[in-house]
Scaffold this motif. Structure first.
Motif, PDB file in Angstrom:
ATOM      1  N   ILE A   1      39.956  76.323 -14.547  1.00 54.74           N
ATOM      2  CA  ILE A   1      39.696  75.500 -15.499  1.00 54.74           C
ATOM      3  C   ILE A   1      37.280  76.455 -15.419  1.00 54.74           C
ATOM      4  O   ILE A   1      36.861  75.825 -16.244  1.00 54.74           O
ATOM      5  N   VAL A   2      36.981  76.736 -14.266  1.00 52.41           N
ATOM      6  CA  VAL A   2      36.397  77.464 -14.184  1.00 52.41           C
ATOM      7  C   VAL A   2      36.140  78.943 -14.793  1.00 52.41           C
ATOM      8  O   VAL A   2      34.961  78.978 -15.503  1.00 52.41           O
ATOM      9  N   ALA A   3      37.556  79.873 -14.888  1.00 49.48           N
ATOM     10  CA  ALA A   3      37.651  80.810 -16.457  1.00 49.48           C
ATOM     11  C   ALA A   3      36.998  80.202 -17.564  1.00 49.48           C
ATOM     12  O   ALA A   3      36.341  81.118 -18.383  1.00 49.48           O
TER      13      ALA A   3
ATOM     14  N   VAL B   1      33.040  73.904  -9.201  1.00 48.14           N
ATOM     15  CA  VAL B   1      33.305  72.886  -9.821  1.00 48.14           C
ATOM     16  C   VAL B   1      32.804  71.914  -8.439  1.00 48.14           C
ATOM     17  O   VAL B   1      32.351  70.696  -8.656  1.00 48.14           O
ATOM     18  N   GLN B   2      33.174  72.618  -7.590  1.00 48.72           N
ATOM     19  CA  GLN B   2      32.380  72.260  -6.138  1.00 48.72           C
ATOM     20  C   GLN B   2      31.290  71.394  -6.335  1.00 48.72           C
ATOM     21  O   GLN B   2      30.605  71.190  -5.817  1.00 48.72           O
ATOM     22  N   TYR B   3      30.392  72.774  -6.952  1.00 47.75           N
ATOM     23  CA  TYR B   3      28.574  72.675  -6.556  1.00 47.75           C
ATOM     24  C   TYR B   3      28.329  71.015  -8.047  1.00 47.75           C
ATOM     25  O   TYR B   3      27.048  70.548  -7.531  1.00 47.75           O
ATOM     26  N   HIS B   4      28.907  71.007  -8.541  1.00 41.50           N
ATOM     27  CA  HIS B   4      28.908  70.697  -9.487  1.00 41.50           C
ATOM     28  C   HIS B   4      29.331  68.877  -9.114  1.00 41.50           C
ATOM     29  O   HIS B   4      28.871  67.878 -10.316  1.00 41.50           O
ATOM     30  N   PHE B   5      30.618  69.142  -9.029  1.00 43.54           N
ATOM     31  CA  PHE B   5      31.252  67.676  -9.190  1.00 43.54           C
ATOM     32  C   PHE B   5      31.468  67.073  -7.539  1.00 43.54           C
ATOM     33  O   PHE B   5      32.243  66.204  -7.399  1.00 43.54           O
ATOM     34  N   GLY B   6      32.023  68.091  -7.156  1.00 42.01           N
ATOM     35  CA  GLY B   6      31.772  67.938  -5.124  1.00 42.01           C
ATOM     36  C   GLY B   6      33.244  68.304  -5.002  1.00 42.01           C
ATOM     37  O   GLY B   6      33.981  68.549  -3.918  1.00 42.01           O
ATOM     38  N   SER B   7      34.246  67.800  -6.207  1.00 47.59           N
ATOM     39  CA  SER B   7      35.826  68.370  -5.607  1.00 47.59           C
ATOM     40  C   SER B   7      36.676  68.424  -6.879  1.00 47.59           C
ATOM     41  O   SER B   7      36.061  67.569  -8.013  1.00 47.59           O
ATOM     42  N   ARG B   8      37.844  68.281  -6.596  1.00 53.08           N
ATOM     43  CA  ARG B   8      38.551  68.466  -7.948  1.00 53.08           C
ATOM     44  C   ARG B   8      38.894  66.853  -8.829  1.00 53.08           C
ATOM     45  O   ARG B   8      38.573  66.467 -10.145  1.00 53.08           O
TER      46      ARG B   8
END
Length: 215
Positions: A34-36, A46-53
């Motif tokens: 997803i990040v790529a 993902v962790q930075y913007h949403f906290g978790s999966r």
């Protein structure tokens, strides 16, 4: 490369997550993919913007729910001015959900949400936090009331309603898969939605089994 703002990065991650969750499954999807796909170099984006999966998945489903609410709320409010029959209520739900078939984004989200149908809270009567106060949950409560009026015992009607939502979600997800793959479905969309409405209604109203003793 120009820097993107926080909201732009969030949106890129959500769009990428829609593609990856739909293709790999909610449980099988890899965050690194997803990040790529979102074009982010930070593996912790993902962790930075949403906290978790789970937070990212909630964001994906929030967008999908908002679109369905926009399609469902006005006709449901109009129908509630009278006494909508069960088939009409199911038809409203199917029609609103089917608006997601119009775009590739919506089709991917249908494939994702079909995997989460049992998280609605129907079986416990307590809505998932994202559904509390929505037209979607209001419709579910009206369907449950119609089944109670039809004489179905609570355990049976709650289980049936949960399974009916699963049926609708699976059918629309399968249709979405055909569209995404460029495959021709067996029926036209109008017939498909009418049949899905009728089949689901018939399932909900089927005669309850007679009590029976089991060894």
């Amino acid at each position: 490369m120009p820097r993107t703002s926080g909201p732009e990065t969030r949106e890129k991650l959500i769009r990428a997550a829609e593609e990856v969750f739909a293709a790999q499954g909610v449980d099988g999807a890899q965050l690194r993919d997803i990040v790529a796909l979102a074009g982010q170099s930070n593996p912790s984006a993902v962790q930075y913007h949403f906290g978790s999966r789970a937070g990212l998945l909630d964001a994906v489903m929030a967008g999908r729910l908002a679109r369905t609410e926009a399609a469902l709320a006005p006709p449901l409010t109009a129908a509630e001015a009278g006494e909508p029959a069960l088939r009409e209520l199911i038809g409203l739900l199917v029609t609103a959900e089917a608006t997601e078939l119009r775009t590739d984004r919506g089709r991917r989200c249908l494939r994702i949400s079909a995997q989460l149908s049992h998280e609605s809270g129907v079986r416990t009567g307590v809505p998932h936090p994202t559904l509390a106060g929505t037209a979607y949950w209001r419709l579910i409560c009206r369907v449950a009331a119609a089944l109670a009026a039809a004489g179905l015992a609570e355990p049976v009607r709650l289980e049936r309603l949960d399974l009916a939502l699963t049926l609708i979600g699976a059918a629309l997800a399968d249709r979405a898969r055909h569209y995404l793959d460029g495959a021709a479905p067996l029926t036209g969309e109008e017939l498909f939605l009418a049949d899905l409405t009728g089949t689901t209604t018939a399932f909900l109203l089927a005669a309850a089994p007679e009590p029976k003793e089991f060894p």
